[in-house]
Design a protein around this motif. Sequence first.
Motif, PDB file in Angstrom:
ATOM      1  N   TYR A 235       6.686   1.688  -9.452  1.00 30.09           N
ATOM      2  CA  TYR A 235       5.540   2.086 -10.259  1.00 30.09           C
ATOM      3  C   TYR A 235       4.297   2.190  -9.384  1.00 30.09           C
ATOM      4  O   TYR A 235       3.792   1.170  -8.905  1.00 30.09           O
ATOM      5  CB  TYR A 235       5.311   1.063 -11.374  1.00 30.09           C
ATOM      6  CG  TYR A 235       4.270   1.467 -12.377  1.00 30.09           C
ATOM      7  CD1 TYR A 235       4.607   2.288 -13.450  1.00 30.09           C
ATOM      8  CD2 TYR A 235       2.961   1.028 -12.262  1.00 30.09           C
ATOM      9  CE1 TYR A 235       3.649   2.659 -14.376  1.00 30.09           C
ATOM     10  CE2 TYR A 235       2.005   1.393 -13.184  1.00 30.09           C
ATOM     11  CZ  TYR A 235       2.347   2.206 -14.242  1.00 30.09           C
ATOM     12  OH  TYR A 235       1.403   2.589 -15.153  1.00 30.09           O
ATOM     13  N   PRO A 236       3.818   3.411  -9.139  1.00 29.45           N
ATOM     14  CA  PRO A 236       2.555   3.549  -8.411  1.00 29.45           C
ATOM     15  C   PRO A 236       1.394   3.085  -9.304  1.00 29.45           C
ATOM     16  O   PRO A 236       1.393   3.356 -10.506  1.00 29.45           O
ATOM     17  CB  PRO A 236       2.445   5.050  -8.149  1.00 29.45           C
ATOM     18  CG  PRO A 236       3.732   5.656  -8.582  1.00 29.45           C
ATOM     19  CD  PRO A 236       4.411   4.684  -9.471  1.00 29.45           C
TER      20      PRO A 236
ATOM     21  N   PRO B 149       0.841  -1.199   0.000  1.00 30.26           N
ATOM     22  CA  PRO B 149       0.000   0.000   0.000  1.00 30.26           C
ATOM     23  C   PRO B 149       0.880   1.255   0.000  1.00 30.26           C
ATOM     24  O   PRO B 149       1.897   1.310   0.690  1.00 30.26           O
ATOM     25  CB  PRO B 149      -0.794  -0.111   1.303  1.00 30.26           C
ATOM     26  CG  PRO B 149      -0.761  -1.553   1.656  1.00 30.26           C
ATOM     27  CD  PRO B 149       0.568  -2.050   1.159  1.00 30.26           C
ATOM     28  N   TYR B 150       0.460   2.243  -0.772  1.00 30.77           N
ATOM     29  CA  TYR B 150       1.261   3.444  -1.017  1.00 30.77           C
ATOM     30  C   TYR B 150       0.711   4.624  -0.212  1.00 30.77           C
ATOM     31  O   TYR B 150      -0.438   5.021  -0.383  1.00 30.77           O
ATOM     32  CB  TYR B 150       1.202   3.732  -2.513  1.00 30.77           C
ATOM     33  CG  TYR B 150       2.001   4.915  -3.005  1.00 30.77           C
ATOM     34  CD1 TYR B 150       3.221   5.265  -2.449  1.00 30.77           C
ATOM     35  CD2 TYR B 150       1.532   5.661  -4.077  1.00 30.77           C
ATOM     36  CE1 TYR B 150       3.950   6.339  -2.935  1.00 30.77           C
ATOM     37  CE2 TYR B 150       2.257   6.733  -4.568  1.00 30.77           C
ATOM     38  CZ  TYR B 150       3.456   7.067  -3.989  1.00 30.77           C
ATOM     39  OH  TYR B 150       4.172   8.130  -4.476  1.00 30.77           O
TER      40      TYR B 150
ATOM     41  N   TYR C 292       0.701  -1.829   7.410  1.00 32.56           N
ATOM     42  CA  TYR C 292       1.427  -0.580   7.233  1.00 32.56           C
ATOM     43  C   TYR C 292       1.142  -0.047   5.835  1.00 32.56           C
ATOM     44  O   TYR C 292       0.797  -0.797   4.928  1.00 32.56           O
ATOM     45  CB  TYR C 292       2.938  -0.801   7.365  1.00 32.56           C
ATOM     46  CG  TYR C 292       3.395  -1.081   8.772  1.00 32.56           C
ATOM     47  CD1 TYR C 292       3.443  -0.067   9.722  1.00 32.56           C
ATOM     48  CD2 TYR C 292       3.792  -2.358   9.142  1.00 32.56           C
ATOM     49  CE1 TYR C 292       3.864  -0.319  11.017  1.00 32.56           C
ATOM     50  CE2 TYR C 292       4.222  -2.619  10.431  1.00 32.56           C
ATOM     51  CZ  TYR C 292       4.249  -1.596  11.365  1.00 32.56           C
ATOM     52  OH  TYR C 292       4.666  -1.847  12.636  1.00 32.56           O
ATOM     53  N   VAL C 293       1.329   1.258   5.691  1.00 35.13           N
ATOM     54  CA  VAL C 293       1.267   1.926   4.395  1.00 35.13           C
ATOM     55  C   VAL C 293       2.591   2.661   4.259  1.00 35.13           C
ATOM     56  O   VAL C 293       3.036   3.319   5.187  1.00 35.13           O
ATOM     57  CB  VAL C 293       0.075   2.910   4.344  1.00 35.13           C
ATOM     58  CG1 VAL C 293       0.006   3.610   3.009  1.00 35.13           C
ATOM     59  CG2 VAL C 293      -1.225   2.188   4.639  1.00 35.13           C
ATOM     60  N   PHE C 294       3.238   2.551   3.083  1.00 35.33           N
ATOM     61  CA  PHE C 294       4.602   3.053   2.919  1.00 35.33           C
ATOM     62  C   PHE C 294       4.695   4.176   1.901  1.00 35.33           C
ATOM     63  O   PHE C 294       4.050   4.146   0.857  1.00 35.33           O
ATOM     64  CB  PHE C 294       5.524   1.924   2.423  1.00 35.33           C
ATOM     65  CG  PHE C 294       5.624   0.771   3.366  1.00 35.33           C
ATOM     66  CD1 PHE C 294       6.518   0.784   4.426  1.00 35.33           C
ATOM     67  CD2 PHE C 294       4.827  -0.344   3.187  1.00 35.33           C
ATOM     68  CE1 PHE C 294       6.612  -0.292   5.295  1.00 35.33           C
ATOM     69  CE2 PHE C 294       4.914  -1.433   4.046  1.00 35.33           C
ATOM     70  CZ  PHE C 294       5.806  -1.408   5.102  1.00 35.33           C
ATOM     71  N   THR C 295       5.565   5.144   2.191  1.00 34.93           N
ATOM     72  CA  THR C 295       5.968   6.089   1.156  1.00 34.93           C
ATOM     73  C   THR C 295       6.961   5.360   0.252  1.00 34.93           C
ATOM     74  O   THR C 295       7.528   4.327   0.642  1.00 34.93           O
ATOM     75  CB  THR C 295       6.653   7.337   1.741  1.00 34.93           C
ATOM     76  OG1 THR C 295       7.873   6.936   2.368  1.00 34.93           O
ATOM     77  CG2 THR C 295       5.746   8.067   2.727  1.00 34.93           C
TER      78      THR C 295
ATOM     79  N   SER D  70      -2.209   7.082  -6.447  1.00 33.14           N
ATOM     80  CA  SER D  70      -2.240   5.617  -6.503  1.00 33.14           C
ATOM     81  C   SER D  70      -2.416   4.998  -5.125  1.00 33.14           C
ATOM     82  O   SER D  70      -1.894   5.501  -4.128  1.00 33.14           O
ATOM     83  CB  SER D  70      -0.963   5.079  -7.144  1.00 33.14           C
ATOM     84  OG  SER D  70      -0.961   5.357  -8.515  1.00 33.14           O
ATOM     85  N   HIS D  71      -3.114   3.900  -5.103  1.00 33.94           N
ATOM     86  CA  HIS D  71      -3.373   3.181  -3.854  1.00 33.94           C
ATOM     87  C   HIS D  71      -2.213   2.249  -3.487  1.00 33.94           C
ATOM     88  O   HIS D  71      -1.958   2.000  -2.317  1.00 33.94           O
ATOM     89  CB  HIS D  71      -4.666   2.370  -4.008  1.00 33.94           C
ATOM     90  CG  HIS D  71      -5.002   1.526  -2.837  1.00 33.94           C
ATOM     91  ND1 HIS D  71      -5.362   2.054  -1.625  1.00 33.94           N
ATOM     92  CD2 HIS D  71      -5.025   0.179  -2.684  1.00 33.94           C
ATOM     93  CE1 HIS D  71      -5.598   1.065  -0.776  1.00 33.94           C
ATOM     94  NE2 HIS D  71      -5.394  -0.072  -1.387  1.00 33.94           N
TER      95      HIS D  71
END
Length: 165
Positions: A96-97, A49-50, A74-77, A155-156
Amino acid sequence: VFNLNYTNDSFKGCMYLGVVEHFEDGPEKILKEAARVLDKNGIMILSVPYFNPFKRIKSLFGFYRNQKGDFYQYVFTKKEITKYIKNAGFKIIKTYPYNVSKGLRDEIFGMKKLHKFFKKNKDNFNKTNYKNSEIRKKSLSENIINNFLIRSLFSHMIIIVAKKI
């Protein structure tokens, strides 16, 4: 995923699609184990997850506060996940998002309704005739989603291709 039952350098590639973000201890041990079982120059494909720029801006205004309950993911940069990957012994080849439509639907008020409207009426929107034009026939939504800026902002998910070094 933490202790794969394979010898060192056993594989030329591995794929983690929606896996590493679901462990509360973080992705480090999983990525190091992937590096262990991949041979030199082995390829890893990873999707997480972005935490895109739009979500980061929303977080400044109080969205996404810690909620009590069981850990989910978690969600990551891009910077965070690439650092984990590099620290595990990989070189980033490509990031690639993707999944803009979910990112837009989830993050912008009213987009779910707009998405349903376009989906319901897609045949009417796709009948546009580009006679004598160099423009490739694409729907409006395809053109928006393929725009790099839009992908980067909304983007997700993000997918990363990395090579073991």
